[in-house]
Write a protein that holds these residues in place. Structure first.
Motif, PDB file in Angstrom:
ATOM      1  N   LEU A 129     -17.666  71.799 -25.578  1.00 57.71           N
ATOM      2  CA  LEU A 129     -17.447  70.890 -26.697  1.00 57.71           C
ATOM      3  C   LEU A 129     -18.662  70.012 -26.975  1.00 57.71           C
ATOM      4  O   LEU A 129     -18.715  69.341 -28.007  1.00 57.71           O
ATOM      5  CB  LEU A 129     -16.228  69.999 -26.429  1.00 57.71           C
ATOM      6  CG  LEU A 129     -14.890  70.717 -26.239  1.00 57.71           C
ATOM      7  CD1 LEU A 129     -13.805  69.704 -25.882  1.00 57.71           C
ATOM      8  CD2 LEU A 129     -14.511  71.491 -27.491  1.00 57.71           C
ATOM      9  N   THR A 155     -22.750  74.689 -35.079  1.00 63.32           N
ATOM     10  CA  THR A 155     -22.408  73.392 -34.497  1.00 63.32           C
ATOM     11  C   THR A 155     -21.053  73.440 -33.801  1.00 63.32           C
ATOM     12  O   THR A 155     -20.869  72.819 -32.753  1.00 63.32           O
ATOM     13  CB  THR A 155     -22.394  72.318 -35.596  1.00 63.32           C
ATOM     14  OG1 THR A 155     -23.643  72.349 -36.295  1.00 63.32           O
ATOM     15  CG2 THR A 155     -22.163  70.940 -35.025  1.00 63.32           C
ATOM     16  N   LEU A 156     -20.109  74.185 -34.364  1.00 61.17           N
ATOM     17  CA  LEU A 156     -18.769  74.295 -33.782  1.00 61.17           C
ATOM     18  C   LEU A 156     -18.628  75.606 -33.016  1.00 61.17           C
ATOM     19  O   LEU A 156     -17.634  76.321 -33.150  1.00 61.17           O
ATOM     20  CB  LEU A 156     -17.704  74.181 -34.871  1.00 61.17           C
ATOM     21  CG  LEU A 156     -17.688  72.875 -35.666  1.00 61.17           C
ATOM     22  CD1 LEU A 156     -16.475  72.812 -36.574  1.00 61.17           C
ATOM     23  CD2 LEU A 156     -17.716  71.663 -34.745  1.00 61.17           C
ATOM     24  N   ALA A 182     -11.642  70.518 -35.203  1.00 61.64           N
ATOM     25  CA  ALA A 182     -12.851  69.824 -34.751  1.00 61.64           C
ATOM     26  C   ALA A 182     -12.979  68.463 -35.405  1.00 61.64           C
ATOM     27  O   ALA A 182     -13.438  67.497 -34.783  1.00 61.64           O
ATOM     28  CB  ALA A 182     -14.082  70.673 -35.055  1.00 61.64           C
ATOM     29  N   PHE A 216     -13.632  65.255 -33.167  1.00 60.68           N
ATOM     30  CA  PHE A 216     -14.915  64.560 -33.274  1.00 60.68           C
ATOM     31  C   PHE A 216     -14.902  63.456 -34.330  1.00 60.68           C
ATOM     32  O   PHE A 216     -15.936  62.839 -34.573  1.00 60.68           O
ATOM     33  CB  PHE A 216     -16.020  65.565 -33.627  1.00 60.68           C
ATOM     34  CG  PHE A 216     -16.180  66.677 -32.632  1.00 60.68           C
ATOM     35  CD1 PHE A 216     -16.260  66.425 -31.279  1.00 60.68           C
ATOM     36  CD2 PHE A 216     -16.246  67.998 -33.056  1.00 60.68           C
ATOM     37  CE1 PHE A 216     -16.408  67.459 -30.357  1.00 60.68           C
ATOM     38  CE2 PHE A 216     -16.390  69.037 -32.155  1.00 60.68           C
ATOM     39  CZ  PHE A 216     -16.463  68.761 -30.799  1.00 60.68           C
ATOM     40  N   HIS A 217     -13.737  63.234 -34.984  1.00 64.47           N
ATOM     41  CA  HIS A 217     -13.628  62.237 -36.055  1.00 64.47           C
ATOM     42  C   HIS A 217     -14.659  62.527 -37.148  1.00 64.47           C
ATOM     43  O   HIS A 217     -15.377  61.637 -37.611  1.00 64.47           O
ATOM     44  CB  HIS A 217     -13.824  60.832 -35.506  1.00 64.47           C
ATOM     45  CG  HIS A 217     -12.916  60.506 -34.346  1.00 64.47           C
ATOM     46  ND1 HIS A 217     -11.557  60.321 -34.497  1.00 64.47           N
ATOM     47  CD2 HIS A 217     -13.169  60.374 -33.017  1.00 64.47           C
ATOM     48  CE1 HIS A 217     -11.018  60.078 -33.306  1.00 64.47           C
ATOM     49  NE2 HIS A 217     -11.968  60.111 -32.402  1.00 64.47           N
ATOM     50  N   ALA A 218     -14.702  63.804 -37.548  1.00 65.79           N
ATOM     51  CA  ALA A 218     -15.700  64.260 -38.506  1.00 65.79           C
ATOM     52  C   ALA A 218     -15.037  64.879 -39.731  1.00 65.79           C
ATOM     53  O   ALA A 218     -13.847  65.193 -39.715  1.00 65.79           O
ATOM     54  CB  ALA A 218     -16.635  65.271 -37.844  1.00 65.79           C
ATOM     55  N   ARG A 232     -12.767  64.364 -21.364  1.00 68.93           N
ATOM     56  CA  ARG A 232     -13.216  64.768 -22.698  1.00 68.93           C
ATOM     57  C   ARG A 232     -13.490  63.546 -23.562  1.00 68.93           C
ATOM     58  O   ARG A 232     -14.515  63.464 -24.248  1.00 68.93           O
ATOM     59  CB  ARG A 232     -12.146  65.645 -23.355  1.00 68.93           C
ATOM     60  CG  ARG A 232     -12.531  66.113 -24.770  1.00 68.93           C
ATOM     61  CD  ARG A 232     -11.460  67.024 -25.347  1.00 68.93           C
ATOM     62  NE  ARG A 232     -10.201  66.313 -25.512  1.00 68.93           N
ATOM     63  CZ  ARG A 232      -9.031  66.914 -25.728  1.00 68.93           C
ATOM     64  NH1 ARG A 232      -8.956  68.232 -25.776  1.00 68.93           N
ATOM     65  NH2 ARG A 232      -7.929  66.196 -25.878  1.00 68.93           N
ATOM     66  N   LEU A 288     -17.178  62.666 -25.079  1.00 66.75           N
ATOM     67  CA  LEU A 288     -17.363  62.671 -26.529  1.00 66.75           C
ATOM     68  C   LEU A 288     -17.634  61.278 -27.082  1.00 66.75           C
ATOM     69  O   LEU A 288     -17.997  61.142 -28.245  1.00 66.75           O
ATOM     70  CB  LEU A 288     -16.139  63.278 -27.211  1.00 66.75           C
ATOM     71  CG  LEU A 288     -15.899  64.758 -26.926  1.00 66.75           C
ATOM     72  CD1 LEU A 288     -14.721  65.278 -27.727  1.00 66.75           C
ATOM     73  CD2 LEU A 288     -17.143  65.594 -27.222  1.00 66.75           C
ATOM     74  N   PRO A 344     -21.838  61.986 -26.844  1.00 68.49           N
ATOM     75  CA  PRO A 344     -21.999  63.385 -26.441  1.00 68.49           C
ATOM     76  C   PRO A 344     -23.436  63.883 -26.339  1.00 68.49           C
ATOM     77  O   PRO A 344     -23.686  64.918 -25.719  1.00 68.49           O
ATOM     78  CB  PRO A 344     -21.251  64.141 -27.547  1.00 68.49           C
ATOM     79  CG  PRO A 344     -21.384  63.249 -28.745  1.00 68.49           C
ATOM     80  CD  PRO A 344     -21.344  61.845 -28.216  1.00 68.49           C
ATOM     81  N   ARG A 392     -21.912  62.508 -38.047  1.00 69.14           N
ATOM     82  CA  ARG A 392     -21.236  63.065 -36.874  1.00 69.14           C
ATOM     83  C   ARG A 392     -21.872  64.375 -36.429  1.00 69.14           C
ATOM     84  O   ARG A 392     -22.175  64.564 -35.264  1.00 69.14           O
ATOM     85  CB  ARG A 392     -19.752  63.317 -37.175  1.00 69.14           C
ATOM     86  CG  ARG A 392     -18.936  62.075 -37.464  1.00 69.14           C
ATOM     87  CD  ARG A 392     -18.768  61.174 -36.236  1.00 69.14           C
ATOM     88  NE  ARG A 392     -17.666  60.250 -36.341  1.00 69.14           N
ATOM     89  CZ  ARG A 392     -17.632  59.185 -37.112  1.00 69.14           C
ATOM     90  NH1 ARG A 392     -18.655  58.917 -37.895  1.00 69.14           N
ATOM     91  NH2 ARG A 392     -16.586  58.367 -37.108  1.00 69.14           N
ATOM     92  N   TYR A 393     -22.047  65.299 -37.350  1.00 71.59           N
ATOM     93  CA  TYR A 393     -22.572  66.613 -37.000  1.00 71.59           C
ATOM     94  C   TYR A 393     -24.092  66.692 -37.120  1.00 71.59           C
ATOM     95  O   TYR A 393     -24.726  67.544 -36.508  1.00 71.59           O
ATOM     96  CB  TYR A 393     -21.952  67.687 -37.892  1.00 71.59           C
ATOM     97  CG  TYR A 393     -20.487  67.942 -37.625  1.00 71.59           C
ATOM     98  CD1 TYR A 393     -19.983  68.041 -36.332  1.00 71.59           C
ATOM     99  CD2 TYR A 393     -19.592  68.105 -38.676  1.00 71.59           C
ATOM    100  CE1 TYR A 393     -18.639  68.278 -36.093  1.00 71.59           C
ATOM    101  CE2 TYR A 393     -18.243  68.356 -38.446  1.00 71.59           C
ATOM    102  CZ  TYR A 393     -17.776  68.441 -37.153  1.00 71.59           C
ATOM    103  OH  TYR A 393     -16.444  68.688 -36.916  1.00 71.59           O
TER     104      TYR A 393
END
Length: 949
Positions: free
Chosen positions: A21, A36-37, A52, A56-58, A266, A270, A273, A817-818
């Protein structure tokens, strides 16, 4: 897999699972694009991005307003929405106005203010469609809102406990213990991974991060006076443990049962990360470290993090287990009910529902309506928008391609003047097109930029070797660049001068970090550095030319050669377990792996150029992200050079003839390098070119020079600072200046325009303006009866191009985020990554300046093959199956027997013919005439100067 027996083994298993993750990005110097995922590829794309996003709150897709703007501009059309809309006619009638003009979402935290201060219930929206506005004529907004307030229950929210100690502490005290844990953890991790920027190395780091960190924390002043001021008792308690035992002990101390390990760990990982992600990557492949390998282990990082977390928790709550008792706050029921009512009020306006009509509905119908509105939430709406967005893109590509294939190419010349191999990189599309436009007697090909030569390469000035091949490949062969015979003396003098300069630079670096020498050096050298700095900023291109001239004068490069010959196994293990050089059969394999799939088996030109690529820019931590992904995020010039040398070797040509690849005796291969940032093209070993080919070489160089300047001018249209000149030399000077500018955040745009990958013969795309958006892979289906060439190509092309596409997609839809946000606050840390300012998590993904003009669509592969063959190939590969069957890429095929018919893949065994006339194929005299004065993405066009295929 057997279930682990001991607690330590179960913990290791848990951490191995959680590592997937974390960001899979290595050090910034070897940036390689990837999905990315990647940890979610086993799921369908639309499910994965939502799952996701929760984790990831994305964001899973672009925001609704971005899609609506695309609709207003014509990028999405009404027929696209109609084609992808799910549901019955009644459901679609409800959903259409929820998309256009679009329903608003209301939040419990702010809805009361919007009602009392924003006038939400006092007036109807001003953007209602005519039908809805007419239906609401004379209706009271307040009465309609009150109806829904009285008939809307509060949405149920399931209570959730704290995910980790920080959440419980914050709920109980309002103290965020991450504010104490993260700064110290960042400094420790940065010091541990440092590759030479730190003045003092971290003590004891050869023992691992856990041992090194606990030693530093034990020192006087090692722990700041913060929420961690009582850390030492816990250090004394756990520092003697092995890291895995320490994690187990701390989890028990915090009251975390084994069933909760994964959930809590986790959440901890995260929360920040970037650093653990890099540590996991270094643990997996220590050779990624640019200079000094360190014994990085994820369990060590977790142990240090949990140690600091435990100390901060006890300091805040006294009891290490008390954090589990406190629930994070949730909005009260009335606020949730008001937000739901406001949402339904908004839908009623969009659909023209009045109080009178609603009052006649039975409770069951009201409930059905509420559920239908709830089902078409912001995720479902954006999913629909995105499907429409990608449908229009698909038609913008496939319909013009189909029209183009209906026009046969011009008759070919008896023998081409030259053939040029480029990397498949979409940035090479423009220079390939311009080269064929400028000199119609030239032909271009595309192959993965390492050109089949996976090697560990050590250049003449390199301290150690580097792998020049895809990251999934481990090179088995070592190649070195050495001075040619007669040039040893000049090479020796060059080494002495370089060593002296490096020693002076090192002393200057150290001196600048001392009290007295730093002060004296700054005073004495400050004025002297002003003029060079001013020249670099004010005239970067001229300054770079001056520096290059001085380097060539003071440090002239000797003529070099590559040591790649090997007669047998005698050289095995000569270089750290690598085989030194290649045998003749190995050379034959590598040359055949490029020429065969491309269909270049005979009839070659007198000159064949093979161009690797990379990117050179100043003050750009993400420079490696612009290099060749097929070369492991490095530059592919050496691969092109050695490929050309191999192809010129008589014994190799003899072996190729046995494989039905016939290189004419008068064909000469020339290796080279194309810099995609400044558009320079360098050719290698020109002194080896036969005298009989000098005229051919002169023509090739002139055409390449004209093509690179024309490509530079086309690239410059994307930059707001570029002029509107039609002179290609102006464009070339502009991109060269950008590459040398210290303050330029966009030296080039990289892969930001990628959208499609064409796998097939050049005849299918030659003469098309593809706007630098297409990866171009040379493949001749007529010379691949078994499909083995296509299988080999897709095994590399789909993961590489798909990974690039997906990283750009995610870095665009949620750049914070990403991606890694804007470049402007980035600082390089330890030569390993970038942080915001002096202290933050490592920023992973792509900066906004690399993606700002990107269209976030999943890449569309267009293959010249049959549906049956491609599905057979994909099913044999678990990785390709994930990409295709889970919808991470899109696919279409053009049957070689009937190229005028394109089929789009729709899942399972379903292929849909591409039909319609809603996208045309315009024509322009030249590429310049088509793009000049435009900055936006442009549709495919046929260039009238289309030449022979």
């Amino acid at each position: 897999m057997e279930h682990p027996n001991s607690a330590a083994e179960r913990l290791e298993h848990t951490l191995d699972h959680l590592a997937h993750l974390l960001p899979a990005q290595g050090p910034i110097g070897v940036f390689v694009h990837h999905n990315t995922l990647h940890a979610f590829q086993h799921m369908p794309f639309d499910e994965a991005v939502v799952e996701a996003g929760k984790l990831f709150h994305a964001e899973p897709y672009m925001r609704e307003e971005a899609y609506r703007e695309a609709f207003r501009s014509g990028r999405i059309r009404a027929e696209d929405i109609a084609a992808v809309m799910d549901g019955s006619e009644e459901e679609q009638a409800l959903r259409r106005p929820m998309l256009i003009p679009g329903v608003r979402d209301f939040h419990p935290e702010t809805v009361a203010w919007e009602i009392s201060e924003g006038g939400l219930a006092e007036r109807f929206r001003g953007d209602l469609q005519d039908r809805a506005r007419a239906a609401l004529q004379g209706e009271s907004p307040r009465k309609l809102f009150d109806f829904w307030r009285e008939n809307t229950p509060a949405p149920v929210v399931e209570p959730t406990g704290p995910a980790r100690p920080r959440d419980g502490v914050f709920a109980a005290t309002g103290i965020d213990i991450d504010d104490a844990v993260h700064p110290l953890l960042i400094r420790l991790a940065g010091s541990f991974l440092d590759q030479g920027l730190a003045y003092w190395p971290m003590p004891n780091r050869e023992a691992g991060f856990w041992r090194a960190a606990t030693r530093v924390l034990h020192q006087r002043g090692g722990v700041p006076e913060t929420a961690l001021r009582h850390l030492h008792p816990w250090l004394d308690r756990w520092a003697g443990f092995e890291s895995n035992a320490a994690v187990l002990a701390i989890l028990e101390f915090l009251g975390v049962d084994e069933a909760e390990w994964e959930h809590v760990l986790r959440a901890e990982l995260l929360a920040m990360p970037g650093w653990p992600g890099l540590i996991a990557q270094i643990e997996h492949d220590p050779s990624l470290s640019p200079h000094e390998q360190v014994p990085a282990r994820l369990v060590d990082f977790v142990a240090v993090r949990m140690l600091l977390t435990a100390a901060a928790t006890v300091n805040a709550l006294a009891d290490g287990r008390a954090w589990k008792q406190f629930q994070p706050p949730v909005p009260d029921a009335e606020s949730r009910r008001l937000a739901a009512a406001a949402h339904l009020f908004d839908v009623s306006q969009l659909t023209g529902l009045t109080v009178r009509e609603l009052s006649q509905w039975k409770p069951a119908r009201l409930e059905t309506f509420r559920r239908a509105v709830e089902a078409f939430d912001h995720i479902a709406r954006r999913r629909t928008w995105h499907a429409a967005y990608e449908r229009r893109h698909e038609r913008q590509i496939l319909l013009p391609l189909q029209q183009h294939s209906a026009t046969p190419p011009s008759p070919s010349t008896p023998r081409l003047a030259a053939q040029v191999f480029f990397c498949i990189d979409e940035r090479e599309e423009s220079i390939r097109r311009h080269l064929e436009e400028i000199d119609p007697e030239m032909e271009t090909f595309g192959a993965a930029g390492f050109f089949g030569v996976a090697m560990n390469y050590t250049g003449m000035d390199d301290a150690h070797g580097a792998a020049l091949c895809p990251v999934v490949v481990k090179p088995q062969h070592a190649i070195e660049e050495r001075p040619a015979a007669g040039h040893e003396d000049s090479h020796g003098r060059r080494r002495v001068l370089r060593r002296g300069w490096a020693l002076a630079a090192r002393h200057s670096f150290i001196s600048s970090r001392t009290l007295m020498r730093g002060w004296i050096g700054t005073t004495a050298l400050g004025l002297l550095s002003f003029l060079p700095l001013a020249a670099r900023v004010l005239t970067p291109r001229r300054y770079a030319r001056l520096m290059n001239w001085l380097n060539e004068s003071v440090l002239p490069e000797p003529r070099t050669e590559l040591t790649f010959m090997r007669a047998g196994e005698a050289s095995h293990d000569a270089a750290e377990g690598l085989v030194q050089g290649f045998t003749v059969p190995e050379k034959v394999d590598r040359v055949a792996s490029v020429l065969g799939p491309a269909g270049l088996r005979r009839g070659m030109a007198r000159i064949v150029v093979v161009l690797g690529h990379g990117s050179t820019s100043l003050n750009n931590p993400h420079e490696s992200a612009h290099d060749c992904g097929a070369c492991g995020g490095r530059r592919g010039g050496p691969n092109a050079r050695i490929f050309a040398v191999m192809a010129n070797y008589p014994e190799v040509r003899k072996g190729l003839r046995e494989r039905d690849i016939h290189i004419p005796d008068d064909t000469w291969f020339v290796g080279g390098y194309h810099d995609t940032c400044n558009d320079n093209v360098d050719l290698y070993d020109l002194d080896q070119v036969p005298e009989s080919h000098r005229g051919d070489l002169t023509r090739v160089r002139a055409s390449l020079d004209a093509a690179r300047a024309a490509s530079a001018l086309e690239r410059a249209r994307r930059f707001e600072a570029a002029s509107s000149s039609r002179n290609s030399i102006d464009g070339l000077h502009h991109v060269q200046e950008r590459a040398e500018h210290l303050a330029e955040p966009r030296p080039e745009y990289g892969h930001c325009t990628n959208a499609v990958c064409l796998v097939g013969r050049r005849a299918n795309s030659r003469g098309l303006f593809l706007d630098r958006r297409a990866f171009l892979v040379s493949y001749d289906p007529n010379q691949d009866p078994t499909g083995s060439n296509l299988a080999a190509l897709l095994g590399a092309v789909i993961p590489v191009c798909g990974g690039i596409s997906l990283e750009y997609y995610f870095s665009f839809v949620d750049n914070e985020r990403y991606g890694c946000g804007t470049k402007l606050p980035h600082n390089v840390t330890g030569l390993m990554g970038v942080m915001n300012g002096y202290e933050s998590d490592l920023r992973t993904g792509l900066p906004w300046q690399m993606v700002e003009i990107h269209e976030p669509v999943r890449i569309l592969f267009v293959l010249e093959t049959t549906p049956e063959r491609v599905l057979e190939i994909v099913r044999r590969s678990p990785l390709l199956s994930e990409f295709l069957f889970n919808g991470w890429i899109r696919l279409a095929v053009a049957d070689p027997a009937d190229g005028r018919k394109i089929l789009a893949y729709r899942g399972g065994e379903v292929w849909e013919p591409v039909e319609g006339s809603d996208e045309t194929l315009p024509q322009a005299p030249t590429s310049l005439d088509w793009y000049h004065g435009k900055r936006e993405h442009l549709p495919i066009a046929r260039i009238a100067a289309r030449s022979a295929a």
